[in-house]
Design a protein around this motif. Structure first.
Motif, PDB file in Angstrom:
ATOM      1  N   SER A  74       0.816  -1.227   0.000  1.00 28.19           N
ATOM      2  CA  SER A  74       0.000   0.000   0.000  1.00 28.19           C
ATOM      3  C   SER A  74       0.843   1.268   0.000  1.00 28.19           C
ATOM      4  O   SER A  74       0.559   2.223   0.715  1.00 28.19           O
ATOM      5  N   CYS A  75       1.882   1.283  -0.832  1.00 25.52           N
ATOM      6  CA  CYS A  75       2.743   2.469  -0.931  1.00 25.52           C
ATOM      7  C   CYS A  75       2.370   3.251  -2.191  1.00 25.52           C
ATOM      8  O   CYS A  75       2.750   2.877  -3.300  1.00 25.52           O
ATOM      9  N   VAL A  76       1.636   4.335  -2.006  1.00 21.50           N
ATOM     10  CA  VAL A  76       1.169   5.129  -3.137  1.00 21.50           C
ATOM     11  C   VAL A  76       2.332   5.804  -3.872  1.00 21.50           C
ATOM     12  O   VAL A  76       2.293   5.954  -5.087  1.00 21.50           O
ATOM     13  N   TYR A  77       3.370   6.190  -3.142  1.00 23.55           N
ATOM     14  CA  TYR A  77       4.531   6.819  -3.789  1.00 23.55           C
ATOM     15  C   TYR A  77       5.143   5.846  -4.793  1.00 23.55           C
ATOM     16  O   TYR A  77       5.357   6.178  -5.960  1.00 23.55           O
ATOM     17  N   CYS A  78       5.453   4.641  -4.347  1.00 20.62           N
ATOM     18  CA  CYS A  78       6.128   3.670  -5.208  1.00 20.62           C
ATOM     19  C   CYS A  78       5.206   3.135  -6.300  1.00 20.62           C
ATOM     20  O   CYS A  78       5.655   2.866  -7.416  1.00 20.62           O
ATOM     21  N   GLN A  79       3.911   2.999  -6.017  1.00 24.66           N
ATOM     22  CA  GLN A  79       2.978   2.623  -7.080  1.00 24.66           C
ATOM     23  C   GLN A  79       3.022   3.684  -8.174  1.00 24.66           C
ATOM     24  O   GLN A  79       3.096   3.361  -9.366  1.00 24.66           O
ATOM     25  N   SER A  80       2.986   4.944  -7.773  1.00 24.30           N
ATOM     26  CA  SER A  80       3.005   6.052  -8.736  1.00 24.30           C
ATOM     27  C   SER A  80       4.292   6.038  -9.556  1.00 24.30           C
ATOM     28  O   SER A  80       4.252   6.151 -10.787  1.00 24.30           O
ATOM     29  N   ALA A  81       5.421   5.899  -8.886  1.00 24.90           N
ATOM     30  CA  ALA A  81       6.712   5.895  -9.579  1.00 24.90           C
ATOM     31  C   ALA A  81       6.821   4.711 -10.533  1.00 24.90           C
ATOM     32  O   ALA A  81       7.267   4.857 -11.679  1.00 24.90           O
ATOM     33  N   HIS A  82       6.372   3.536 -10.101  1.00 25.39           N
ATOM     34  CA  HIS A  82       6.575   2.341 -10.923  1.00 25.39           C
ATOM     35  C   HIS A  82       5.526   2.190 -12.024  1.00 25.39           C
ATOM     36  O   HIS A  82       5.742   1.431 -12.969  1.00 25.39           O
ATOM     37  N   ASN A 158       9.027   1.205   0.292  1.00 22.88           N
ATOM     38  CA  ASN A 158       7.612   1.260   0.670  1.00 22.88           C
ATOM     39  C   ASN A 158       7.470   1.659   2.130  1.00 22.88           C
ATOM     40  O   ASN A 158       6.660   2.533   2.472  1.00 22.88           O
ATOM     41  N   TYR A 159       8.246   1.047   2.990  1.00 26.88           N
ATOM     42  CA  TYR A 159       8.181   1.357   4.418  1.00 26.88           C
ATOM     43  C   TYR A 159       8.605   2.795   4.680  1.00 26.88           C
ATOM     44  O   TYR A 159       8.000   3.490   5.504  1.00 26.88           O
ATOM     45  N   LEU A 160       9.642   3.240   3.961  1.00 23.65           N
ATOM     46  CA  LEU A 160      10.112   4.613   4.151  1.00 23.65           C
ATOM     47  C   LEU A 160       9.008   5.611   3.794  1.00 23.65           C
ATOM     48  O   LEU A 160       8.758   6.563   4.538  1.00 23.65           O
ATOM     49  N   HIS A 161       8.338   5.389   2.675  1.00 23.92           N
ATOM     50  CA  HIS A 161       7.265   6.331   2.326  1.00 23.92           C
ATOM     51  C   HIS A 161       6.053   6.170   3.234  1.00 23.92           C
ATOM     52  O   HIS A 161       5.450   7.169   3.645  1.00 23.92           O
ATOM     53  N   ASN A 162       5.668   4.945   3.540  1.00 30.41           N
ATOM     54  CA  ASN A 162       4.500   4.751   4.395  1.00 30.41           C
ATOM     55  C   ASN A 162       4.704   5.400   5.763  1.00 30.41           C
ATOM     56  O   ASN A 162       3.743   5.852   6.381  1.00 30.41           O
ATOM     57  N   LEU A 163       5.945   5.492   6.199  1.00 36.60           N
ATOM     58  CA  LEU A 163       6.260   6.129   7.480  1.00 36.60           C
ATOM     59  C   LEU A 163       6.383   7.643   7.345  1.00 36.60           C
ATOM     60  O   LEU A 163       5.835   8.385   8.149  1.00 36.60           O
ATOM     61  N   THR A 164       7.085   8.118   6.327  1.00 39.60           N
ATOM     62  CA  THR A 164       7.352   9.561   6.210  1.00 39.60           C
ATOM     63  C   THR A 164       6.232  10.325   5.516  1.00 39.60           C
ATOM     64  O   THR A 164       6.053  11.514   5.769  1.00 39.60           O
ATOM     65  N   LYS A 165       5.525   9.654   4.612  1.00 41.05           N
ATOM     66  CA  LYS A 165       4.428  10.268   3.852  1.00 41.05           C
ATOM     67  C   LYS A 165       4.842  11.552   3.119  1.00 41.05           C
ATOM     68  O   LYS A 165       4.067  12.493   3.002  1.00 41.05           O
ATOM     69  N   VAL A 166       6.081  11.579   2.604  1.00 39.47           N
ATOM     70  CA  VAL A 166       6.508  12.759   1.846  1.00 39.47           C
ATOM     71  C   VAL A 166       5.684  12.846   0.565  1.00 39.47           C
ATOM     72  O   VAL A 166       5.141  11.857   0.080  1.00 39.47           O
ATOM     73  N   GLU A 167       5.611  14.046   0.027  1.00 38.86           N
ATOM     74  CA  GLU A 167       4.792  14.311  -1.153  1.00 38.86           C
ATOM     75  C   GLU A 167       5.217  13.434  -2.336  1.00 38.86           C
ATOM     76  O   GLU A 167       6.397  13.260  -2.613  1.00 38.86           O
ATOM     77  N   VAL A 168       4.211  12.883  -3.015  1.00 38.65           N
ATOM     78  CA  VAL A 168       4.443  12.080  -4.221  1.00 38.65           C
ATOM     79  C   VAL A 168       4.750  13.054  -5.367  1.00 38.65           C
ATOM     80  O   VAL A 168       3.956  13.950  -5.653  1.00 38.65           O
ATOM     81  N   ASP A 169       5.907  12.883  -5.998  1.00 41.66           N
ATOM     82  CA  ASP A 169       6.319  13.784  -7.073  1.00 41.66           C
ATOM     83  C   ASP A 169       6.301  13.080  -8.444  1.00 41.66           C
ATOM     84  O   ASP A 169       7.067  13.403  -9.332  1.00 41.66           O
ATOM     85  N   PHE A 170       5.419  12.125  -8.586  1.00 42.90           N
ATOM     86  CA  PHE A 170       5.113  11.446  -9.850  1.00 42.90           C
ATOM     87  C   PHE A 170       3.599  11.585 -10.050  1.00 42.90           C
ATOM     88  O   PHE A 170       2.877  11.842  -9.080  1.00 42.90           O
ATOM     89  N   PRO A 171       3.099  11.377 -11.270  1.00 38.45           N
ATOM     90  CA  PRO A 171       1.648  11.386 -11.437  1.00 38.45           C
ATOM     91  C   PRO A 171       1.030  10.347 -10.491  1.00 38.45           C
ATOM     92  O   PRO A 171       1.474   9.201 -10.437  1.00 38.45           O
ATOM     93  N   LEU A 172       0.033  10.761  -9.737  1.00 36.57           N
ATOM     94  CA  LEU A 172      -0.543   9.928  -8.695  1.00 36.57           C
ATOM     95  C   LEU A 172      -1.203   8.681  -9.282  1.00 36.57           C
ATOM     96  O   LEU A 172      -1.997   8.765 -10.225  1.00 36.57           O
ATOM     97  N   ALA A 173      -0.871   7.518  -8.707  1.00 40.31           N
ATOM     98  CA  ALA A 173      -1.439   6.251  -9.156  1.00 40.31           C
ATOM     99  C   ALA A 173      -2.934   6.231  -8.871  1.00 40.31           C
ATOM    100  O   ALA A 173      -3.360   6.560  -7.763  1.00 40.31           O
ATOM    101  N   PRO A 174      -3.728   5.844  -9.870  1.00 36.42           N
ATOM    102  CA  PRO A 174      -5.169   5.725  -9.618  1.00 36.42           C
ATOM    103  C   PRO A 174      -5.439   4.490  -8.757  1.00 36.42           C
ATOM    104  O   PRO A 174      -4.612   3.576  -8.684  1.00 36.42           O
ATOM    105  N   GLY A 175      -6.586   4.459  -8.131  1.00 38.80           N
ATOM    106  CA  GLY A 175      -6.969   3.277  -7.383  1.00 38.80           C
ATOM    107  C   GLY A 175      -7.238   2.121  -8.325  1.00 38.80           C
ATOM    108  O   GLY A 175      -7.439   2.312  -9.520  1.00 38.80           O
ATOM    109  N   VAL A 176      -7.201   0.918  -7.794  1.00 39.75           N
ATOM    110  CA  VAL A 176      -7.518  -0.260  -8.614  1.00 39.75           C
ATOM    111  C   VAL A 176      -8.748  -0.945  -8.071  1.00 39.75           C
ATOM    112  O   VAL A 176      -9.150  -0.766  -6.979  1.00 39.75           O
TER     113      VAL A 176
END
Length: 176
Positions: A74-82, A158-176
């Motif tokens: 459930s890491c939105v940052y990494c989903q968006s990047a990948h 994933n853990y780093l983003h889920n903990l820090t919640k820094v801003e996602v700087d890629f186009p945001l991944a849509p829900g599935v």
């Protein structure tokens, strides 16, 4: 709750400043999550060396693993990047959507993403079925070790983003 900000180049060690310059040249920007790793004097260099090490997995297979692990964690940052990186590695939108649902029409890739999701969800205590299918599709013990190392790379991010919640700087991944 502790708020994490993205450090600027002037706020990180000299070694990390050089890495920021290299990332800027290679990618056009320093991804926020990489910048957060630079809070550690040696962390960014250490992580990038690990992330860029040789592997028996193809770039496309690595992206599939990165995406499915990020989905499971459930890491939105990494989903968006990948999602972006997956397209750069030849995946269609439909294929990326399927990977996020832990499936693929390609039987070999399906075995890979199924096993990666199983390992991630169950912390390595997997069903024998997913492992057998992985080997039946032509993967080897070397591929299995490299898969586990790839999962560990992505899980750390994933853990780093889920903990820090820094801003996602890629186009945001849509829900599935």
């Amino acid at each position: 709750m502790t708020k994490f900000t993205v450090p600027t180049k002037n706020e990180v060690s000299e070694n990390n400043q050089v890495i920021f310059d290299n990332l800027e040249k290679a990618l056009g920007f320093v991804p926020n999550l990489y910048a957060v790793i630079a809070y550690s004097r040696n962390g960014l260099e250490r992580f990038l060396t690990y992330q860029n090490a040789k592997t028996s997995l193809t770039a496309k297979e690595k992206e599939a693993v990165n995406l499915v692990v990020s989905q499971v964690n459930s890491c939105v940052y990494c989903q968006s990047a990948h999602l972006v990186l997956g397209k750069l590695n030849g995946f269609s939108d439909e294929e990326l959507h399927d990977i996020r649902l832990i499936k693929s029409k390609d039987s070999k890739l399906n075995a890979l993403v199924t096993l990666a999701a199983d390992i991630t969800k169950n912390r390595g205590k997997i069903s024998d079925i997913s492992l057998q299918e992985f080997f039946l599709q032509g993967y080897t013990k070397e591929n299995l070790v490299d898969l586990i190392l790839q999962i560990s790379d992505k899980t750390a991010m994933n853990y780093l983003h889920n903990l820090t919640k820094v801003e996602v700087d890629f186009p945001l991944a849509p829900g599935v």
